[in-house]
Design an enzyme around this catalytic site. Sequence first.
Site, PDB file in Angstrom:
ATOM      1  N   ASP A 114       0.867  -1.179   0.000  1.00 19.56           N
ATOM      2  CA  ASP A 114       0.000   0.000   0.000  1.00 19.56           C
ATOM      3  C   ASP A 114       0.901   1.224   0.000  1.00 19.56           C
ATOM      4  O   ASP A 114       1.962   1.219   0.636  1.00 19.56           O
ATOM      5  CB  ASP A 114      -0.906   0.017   1.236  1.00 19.56           C
ATOM      6  CG  ASP A 114      -1.967  -1.071   1.215  1.00 19.56           C
ATOM      7  OD1 ASP A 114      -2.426  -1.433   0.119  1.00 19.56           O
ATOM      8  OD2 ASP A 114      -2.345  -1.544   2.298  1.00 19.56           O
ATOM      9  N   ASP A 128      -7.056  -1.646  -4.453  1.00 20.29           N
ATOM     10  CA  ASP A 128      -8.132  -1.268  -3.538  1.00 20.29           C
ATOM     11  C   ASP A 128      -9.112  -0.304  -4.207  1.00 20.29           C
ATOM     12  O   ASP A 128     -10.333  -0.415  -4.030  1.00 20.29           O
ATOM     13  CB  ASP A 128      -7.560  -0.627  -2.277  1.00 20.29           C
ATOM     14  CG  ASP A 128      -6.664  -1.559  -1.485  1.00 20.29           C
ATOM     15  OD1 ASP A 128      -6.840  -2.793  -1.582  1.00 20.29           O
ATOM     16  OD2 ASP A 128      -5.776  -1.054  -0.773  1.00 20.29           O
TER      17      ASP A 128
END
Length: 177
Positions: A114, A128
């Site tokens: 991330d 995501d």
Amino acid sequence: MFAVVALTAYAVDVGTKLLAVDRLTGRPDVSVVGDLLVLHLTRNPGAAFSTGTEYTVALTCVAIAAVFVVLWLSRRVGSPLWAVALGLLLAGVSGNLTDRLFRTPGVLRGHVIDFLMLPNWPVFNVADMCINVAAGLILVQAFRGVRIDGARHRDDEAGATATTDEPTATTDEGSAS
């Protein structure tokens, strides 16, 4: 359209993660748009919002199942918006699954990369975003009454009403069970 969306979004996700790891490892955060968008590298062993970090293997197995379900559903796509939604969903699930399969600490236990950070929001990635946009498009189609094959639920109801007005044939023995 499904395949093009899925492959393109998957490539963008994998490419941005490779760049993030290469350019952000061991470096301070990078402000892209002031405090609104910051590049901040994290490795997430859990699910959304870093929940379930002790269930990495189970999450990986669920992701594998999800890939197969989306591929199975894609065979029936008859609507462009459904094709985009399922393509984005497949890309997002596959992108994070790729991390779980091939990143440290090992197969089925890999941590998801991330790197996008907004104020007051957990760090996330392109996969995501794809999953969230797909969920929104699926909800739009559901509220519009458009099934995955492109038919509308109202069309089914109109067809059912037309068929109930027709006389039905019965036999002396009654209906077959």
